[in-house]
Design a protein around this motif. Structure first.
Motif, short mmCIF file in Angstrom:
data_model
loop_
_atom_site.label_atom_id
_atom_site.label_comp_id
_atom_site.label_asym_id
_atom_site.label_seq_id
_atom_site.Cartn_x
_atom_site.Cartn_y
_atom_site.Cartn_z
N SER A 75 0.82 -1.21 0.00
CA SER A 75 0.00 0.00 0.00
C SER A 75 0.86 1.27 0.00
O SER A 75 0.36 2.35 0.27
CB SER A 75 -0.93 0.01 1.22
N LYS A 76 2.15 1.12 -0.29
CA LYS A 76 3.00 2.30 -0.44
C LYS A 76 2.50 3.11 -1.64
O LYS A 76 2.27 2.57 -2.72
CB LYS A 76 4.45 1.90 -0.67
N ALA A 77 2.33 4.41 -1.45
CA ALA A 77 1.72 5.23 -2.50
C ALA A 77 2.69 5.61 -3.60
O ALA A 77 2.27 5.87 -4.74
CB ALA A 77 1.13 6.50 -1.89
N VAL A 78 3.99 5.66 -3.29
CA VAL A 78 4.96 6.14 -4.28
C VAL A 78 6.15 5.20 -4.35
O VAL A 78 6.43 4.43 -3.42
CB VAL A 78 5.46 7.57 -3.94
N ALA A 79 6.84 5.29 -5.48
CA ALA A 79 8.15 4.65 -5.64
C ALA A 79 9.17 5.77 -5.84
O ALA A 79 8.84 6.85 -6.35
CB ALA A 79 8.14 3.72 -6.85
N LEU A 80 10.41 5.50 -5.41
CA LEU A 80 11.49 6.45 -5.63
C LEU A 80 12.39 5.95 -6.75
O LEU A 80 12.70 4.75 -6.84
CB LEU A 80 12.32 6.62 -4.35
N GLU A 81 12.83 6.88 -7.60
CA GLU A 81 13.73 6.55 -8.70
C GLU A 81 14.91 7.50 -8.65
O GLU A 81 14.75 8.70 -8.40
CB GLU A 81 13.00 6.68 -10.04
#
Length: 295
Positions: free
Chosen positions: A239-245
């Motif tokens: 349920s993590k809303a974002v991913a980091l790139e």
């Protein structure tokens, strides 16, 4: 009245000697006593990996460099202020600790790069990153890791383990940031459940979303028997809303208060990329981690 603290356990922390070096390459880490267990274990890990598994090269800004920065004339005022704040926070009432910790972090983030250290550190960073990097960018990342010694979670966790602030020595591990599709942590023994199970968590993108404590929601989590007798069992859907790139270099905490026998310290101190990571909003309905069974 002074703050009272419930002690979970007493953890012995050995404060390492101050290193005369500014930068230690991977080949010299195993014999260095002024770096943390994280970097030394990465060196040991490399020798056990098959050639098909690649591991980013490590270098460390050792314990002792911060002391030299504080001793520089450019930082005399901040060094004196830091000493005052450390004395205050160790005796503060509960309601005053948070603001004092914030001031401590701000004081470290406000340190200037001393002129006598700037050139050798700049050359080391650029050589390790194989590219030109502005000193303002890597200096921000380095001071941010030093400042995380005084993070709220780190302070209280160390206090519960009877680790004094003066016991913590922060070296900084420098590595290339892998442009990850997915990041994961695998506990070979379930940390809170059946020790015959392993426990794993997976997130999309960089691992800071998983271990950093600054991103709400859950990771995809599963357990599996250590002997492989049963298939994995999913215990949490993500349920993590974002991913980091991101890419480039990352500066990682490598303190003497991490990877200890009775005190893992995982996620208490910061890892900071030189170039800011970008956030991407996730849409799990099309995320192959959930919808592609073959994957």
């Amino acid at each position: 009245s002074l703050t009272t603290t419930v002690v979970d356990k007493v953890v012995k922390v050995v404060r390492p000697p101050l290193s005369p070096e500014l930068w230690i390459e991977e080949g010299n880490l195993a014999a260095c006593s002024s770096v943390g267990a994280k970097s030394r274990r990465l060196v040991a890990l490399r020798g056990t990996l098959p050639s098909s598994v690649r591991l980013p090269q490590s270098a460390v800004v050792p314990h002792g460099v911060l002391s030299r920065v504080l001793a520089a004339p450019e930082n005399a005022r901040n060094a004196a202020r830091l000493t005052e704040l450390i004395d205050e926070v160790t005796q503060a009432d509960a309601e005053d600790i948070g603001p004092l910790l914030s001031k401590l972090r701000g004081t470290i983030l406000g340190l200037e790069l001393p002129l006598e250290l700037a050139s050798p550190l700049q050359m080391s960073v650029e050589h390790h990153g194989s590219t030109a990097i502005r000193n303002v960018d890597w200096w921000r990342a380095l001071t941010a890791v030093w400042a995380s010694t005084w993070g709220d979670r780190a302070f209280y966790a160390c206090r519960r383990a009877s680790i004094l602030p003066s016991d913590v020595a922060m070296a900084v591990l420098v590595q290339r940031l892998v442009e990850s599709e997915y990041s994961f942590v695998v506990h070979t023994r379930h940390p809170t459940g059946d020790p015959e199970l392993l426990y794993a968590e997976v997130v999309v993108g960089l691992g800071e979303v998983l271990v950093g404590g600054n991103y709400s929601g859950r990771a995809l989590a599963f357990t599996a028997p250590r002997d492989g007798s049963q298939p994995p069992s999913v215990v949490n859907l993500p349920s993590k809303a974002v991913a980091l790139e991101g890419s480039g270099l990352i500066f990682r905490s490598d303190s003497n208060a991490e990877d200890l026998e009775d005190f893992a310290g995982a996620g208490l101190f910061d890892s900071v990329p030189v170039s800011a990571a970008k956030e991407r909003v996730l849409e799990y309905s099309s995320e192959r981690l959930l919808v592609d069974l073959d994957f």
